[in-house]
Design a protein around this motif. Structure first.
Motif, PDB file in Angstrom:
ATOM      1  N   TRP B  34      18.087 -48.510   5.225  1.00 23.76           N
ATOM      2  CA  TRP B  34      17.253 -48.704   6.422  1.00 23.76           C
ATOM      3  C   TRP B  34      17.839 -47.800   7.483  1.00 23.76           C
ATOM      4  O   TRP B  34      19.049 -47.835   7.736  1.00 23.76           O
ATOM      5  N   TYR B  35      17.010 -46.958   8.059  1.00 27.01           N
ATOM      6  CA  TYR B  35      17.540 -45.994   9.031  1.00 27.01           C
ATOM      7  C   TYR B  35      16.645 -45.966  10.255  1.00 27.01           C
ATOM      8  O   TYR B  35      15.471 -45.627  10.168  1.00 27.01           O
ATOM      9  N   PRO B  36      17.187 -46.326  11.423  1.00 29.45           N
ATOM     10  CA  PRO B  36      16.355 -46.405  12.629  1.00 29.45           C
ATOM     11  C   PRO B  36      16.280 -45.070  13.352  1.00 29.45           C
ATOM     12  O   PRO B  36      17.174 -44.229  13.225  1.00 29.45           O
ATOM     13  N   TYR B  38      17.266 -44.109  16.390  1.00 29.32           N
ATOM     14  CA  TYR B  38      18.056 -44.808  17.406  1.00 29.32           C
ATOM     15  C   TYR B  38      18.138 -44.003  18.692  1.00 29.32           C
ATOM     16  O   TYR B  38      18.798 -44.396  19.635  1.00 29.32           O
ATOM     17  N   GLY B  39      17.480 -42.861  18.704  1.00 28.94           N
ATOM     18  CA  GLY B  39      17.654 -41.938  19.834  1.00 28.94           C
ATOM     19  C   GLY B  39      16.845 -42.316  21.052  1.00 28.94           C
ATOM     20  O   GLY B  39      16.387 -43.446  21.215  1.00 28.94           O
ATOM     21  N   SER B  40      16.649 -41.327  21.908  1.00 27.13           N
ATOM     22  CA  SER B  40      15.991 -41.565  23.182  1.00 27.13           C
ATOM     23  C   SER B  40      14.523 -41.956  22.993  1.00 27.13           C
ATOM     24  O   SER B  40      13.921 -42.551  23.867  1.00 27.13           O
ATOM     25  N   ARG B  43      13.711 -45.548  23.781  1.00 23.77           N
ATOM     26  CA  ARG B  43      13.577 -45.907  25.190  1.00 23.77           C
ATOM     27  C   ARG B  43      12.240 -45.425  25.744  1.00 23.77           C
ATOM     28  O   ARG B  43      11.717 -45.985  26.673  1.00 23.77           O
ATOM     29  N   TYR B  62      16.652 -40.093   5.151  1.00 27.21           N
ATOM     30  CA  TYR B  62      15.321 -39.621   5.546  1.00 27.21           C
ATOM     31  C   TYR B  62      14.318 -39.809   4.405  1.00 27.21           C
ATOM     32  O   TYR B  62      14.689 -39.780   3.237  1.00 27.21           O
TER      33      TYR B  62
END
Lengths: 351, 176
Positions: B34-36, B38-40, B43, B62
């Motif tokens: 599972w890979y989010p 997580y970057g900007s 937000r 990926y």
């Protein structure tokens, strides 16, 4: 033990306390903040101490104090935050103090960016702070290894009375995978003669200080310490190298995609292999001995300059060409690595 | 290897859905990752994660080509539809994606009014669970009853047990 699904950063944090770590002091920065977040409640549950320090500098120096008192100690950071810890790491080395310090590497110079990266190879392996030193550097490539390497990190730190760095990266830190956690180990913080235990009136007073002030033959001591690490602690994984002509060299997340690329290349009849350094320092020079068929190496890293390529050249005494496949922001693509291996063969045919 | 992307607005439970599905895959004995994002991006309001299920070791987190796109908003379709494999499965949130939107004709599109269904059970935050029901019923990846139990377990562990989740899941699983 039953497998659980955990993020890499959380698995490292849980593994640290299972290794007997009861003190953490650090400061948040993406992509490693889950380590702090997790330990902020979890260390309390097991009777440990968590401090969110006011800066990386105070975090690393609190660590130094707790280590001097014999505790198993941990801190972590990334990018510019890790740079701020360098002075303290140099002081830990000078005082012969064990500590485990995690760098969840990100990308770029200066502020850089929070995205996937292996930007700190040079900093981690060549000293990083001021003075004459190296630190042992372990490079996990999965959530399982994030957990498994923590015992090793603390054991090596205490064996050599020296800081051990864990070169994790944003991808391994953020990914969630199945992990089988280890059993809990107890750490007796008074078990070592060298630690500070407090003294009563009349007891001999001791203090932890720079060994340079106290060691009669300091240069010999220092050389012997690093020579011991270099001869005993090289760790690596070799994959399909026996008859390989092109060998990828990669650690961390890059080693996983490189391994996949080796399999794809082999299916195409290309003799590819992989050397995966598990210790970045000492660099696994022994892995490069006795390779009979190799004609070229390619260093695969998530940084622009190919920071590890020089160490491959040194390990092979500059006898072979060493190419570099570096990416910026993104994890290397196995298909691109296969193309680079194919390009090598095309050049060979043209010769 | 099955590669899935879950995508939507932050707050729709996208990352949680991905985690629950990855855990369910792990319990079926598969290698999972599972890979989010997580970057900007997060937000800025969109969230996505990549979930992989494989019999073999997983190398890159990926997705190379997407088998399943679990989407809860329209920007997710804009961003990921082109990377779906021919014959892939596209789950869309018809509560907010315009009915007239054109899709690729070589993928399976299932339109799910997740917001209306979740609202009908008075569980507005259960829209992602409706979609997990539809996924279970149409992907062949999971047994619907087993996944429903795992979802309950997941929220129970967090002290957020909600019997309406199972109703939402069932309603989603009825959509084909």
């Amino acid at each position: 033990m039953e497998k659980v699904l955990m993020k890499g950063n959380e698995a490292m944090a849980e593994a640290a306390l299972r290794s007997g770590c009861r003190f953490y002091s650090g400061y948040p920065i993406t992509p490693q903040t889950e380590i702090l977040e997790y330990l902020s409640w979890r260390l309390d549950e097991v009777g440990g101490t968590f401090v969110q320090a006011e800066s990386e500098l105070s975090g690393i120096n609190m660590l130094l104090g707790a280590s001097a008192a014999g505790a198993r100690v941990l801190t972590s950071s990334s990018g510019p935050g890790f740079s701020l810890k360098q002075e303290g790491i140099s002081y830990l080395v000078a005082a012969d103090l064990p500590a485990v310090i995690i760098d969840v590497m990100r990308i770029g110079t200066g502020l850089g960016d929070i995205m996937q990266g292996q930007g700190d190879y040079l900093q981690l392996t060549k000293g990083g702070g001021h003075g004459d030193y190296h630190t042992i550097v372990l490079a996990p490539n999965s959530v399982q290894e994030n957990s498994d390497m923590m015992d090793l990190a603390f054991d090596l730190a205490e064996k050599y009375r020296h800081p051990v760095l864990i070169a994790s990266d944003a991808a391994i830190g953020q990914i969630a995978e199945a992990v089988e956690l280890k059993e809990f180990r107890e750490h007796d913080r008074d078990k070592y003669e060298w630690s500070i235990k407090g003294c009563k009136k009349g007891d001999e007073q001791r203090k932890i200080q720079n060994t340079y002030y106290t060691m009669p033959s300091y240069p010999e001591y220092l050389k012997a310490k690093y020579a011991g690490m270099e001869s005993n602690e090289q760790r690596w994984e070799s994959y399909r190298v026996e008859d390989a002509e092109v060998i990828a060299v990669a650690y961390g997340i890059s080693s996983r995609v490189s391994k996949e690329a080796v399999d794809i290349a082999r299916e195409k009849g290309l003799k590819a292999g992989l050397i995966r350094p598990v210790t970045l320092w000492p660099f696994p020079v022994k892995a490069f001995a006795g390779l009979k068929s190799v004609k070229a190496f390619i260093s695969v890293e998530v940084n622009i300059l190919g920071q590890m390529a020089d160490d491959v050249r040194l390990a092979t005494q500059c006898k072979y060409p060493v190419g570099s496949y570096g990416t910026f922001y993104d994890i290397p693509d196995p298909d691109v690595l296969v193309e680079k291996i194919e390009a090598f063969y095309e050049k060979e045919r043209e010769k | 290897m099955i590669e899935m992307v879950c995508a939507g607005f932050g707050g729709q439970g996208i990352l949680t859905s991905g985690l629950i599905l990855a855990e369910a895959g792990m319990k079926l004995g598969k290698n999972v990752s599972w890979y989010p994002s997580y970057g900007s991006e997060m937000r800025g309001g969109t969230a996505n994660c990549t979930v992989k299920f494989s019999e073999r070791e997983i190398a890159s987190p990926y997705a190379r080509q997407i088998d399943i796109l679990f989407s809860l908003n329209e920007p997710s379709i804009d961003k990921f539809e082109a990377r779906l494999k021919p014959g892939g499965l596209l789950l869309t949130n018809s509560s907010i994606v315009p009915a007239g939107r054109k899709y690729r004709d070589d993928v399976r599109v299932i339109k799910v009014p997740v917001a209306e269904i979740a609202a009908s059970y008075d569980n507005p935050r259960g829209a992602n669970i409706v979609m997990m029901g539809t996924l279970a019923a149409n992907s062949g990846l999971f047994d619907a009853d087993a996944l429903a139990r795992m979802i309950d377990e997941y929220f129970s562990k967090k002290g957020k047990q909600n019997p309406k989740n199972a109703l939402c899941f069932r309603a989603g699983a009825d959509i084909h």
